[in-house]
Design a protein around this motif. Structure first.
Motif, PDB file in Angstrom:
ATOM      1  N   VAL A  45       1.528   1.720  -0.500  1.00  0.00           N
ATOM      2  CA  VAL A  45       1.077   2.694   0.505  1.00  0.00           C
ATOM      3  C   VAL A  45       1.665   2.337   1.866  1.00  0.00           C
ATOM      4  N   ALA A  46       1.639   1.042   2.237  1.00  0.00           N
ATOM      5  CA  ALA A  46       2.190   0.614   3.527  1.00  0.00           C
ATOM      6  C   ALA A  46       3.690   0.902   3.625  1.00  0.00           C
TER       7      ALA A  46
ATOM      8  N   GLU B 184      -1.834  -1.342  -2.074  1.00  0.00           N
ATOM      9  CA  GLU B 184      -1.850  -1.305  -0.612  1.00  0.00           C
ATOM     10  C   GLU B 184      -0.459  -1.576  -0.027  1.00  0.00           C
TER      11      GLU B 184
ATOM     12  N   GLN C 106      -7.837   8.064  -2.970  1.00  0.00           N
ATOM     13  CA  GLN C 106      -9.264   7.847  -2.761  1.00  0.00           C
ATOM     14  C   GLN C 106      -9.996   8.155  -4.053  1.00  0.00           C
TER      15      GLN C 106
ATOM     16  N   PRO D 151      -1.915   7.299  -0.170  1.00  0.00           N
ATOM     17  CA  PRO D 151      -3.215   6.648  -0.378  1.00  0.00           C
ATOM     18  C   PRO D 151      -4.034   7.442  -1.391  1.00  0.00           C
TER      19      PRO D 151
END
Length: 99
Positions: free
Chosen positions: A74-75, A71, A83, A81
């Motif tokens: 990704v930030a 995370e 899935q 991201p």
């Protein structure tokens, strides 16, 4: 256009909104994102006579903490991201013997 450098003042302003008891980590290497323990702050004068502050990891072997949490990568826009693939409906169970 050349990116602007973050200043000490900007860093202090951003950090003032954070929990002061939270550990400070350094995210490194967007192609193989790793987390490091931040332990040193070095204030020097560069070759032009301007002050520069360096944030550095510690000198110990356990300073590198491992992979950066996904995370965070990704930030930082270092990774897209991800899935989980969509689940497929299960087919009925096969009889014993694989027939």
């Amino acid at each position: 256009m050349q990116p602007t450098e973050m200043t000490v003042g900007h860093l202090i302003k951003r950090l003032s909104a954070c929990d002061p008891a939270a550990p400070l980590r350094l995210a490194m290497n967007p192609f193989f994102p790793m987390a490091h323990r931040l332990e040193q702050i070095i204030d020097v004068t560069d070759e032009t006579g301007s002050p520069v502050v360096y944030l550095a990891e510690g000198p110990y072997a356990d300073t590198q903490l491992g992979h950066l949490p996904p995370e965070v990568a990704v930030a930082l826009a270092w990774q897209a991201p991800v899935q989980a693939p969509p689940r497929r409906a299960r087919r009925s169970a096969r009889p014993a013997g694989g027939q």
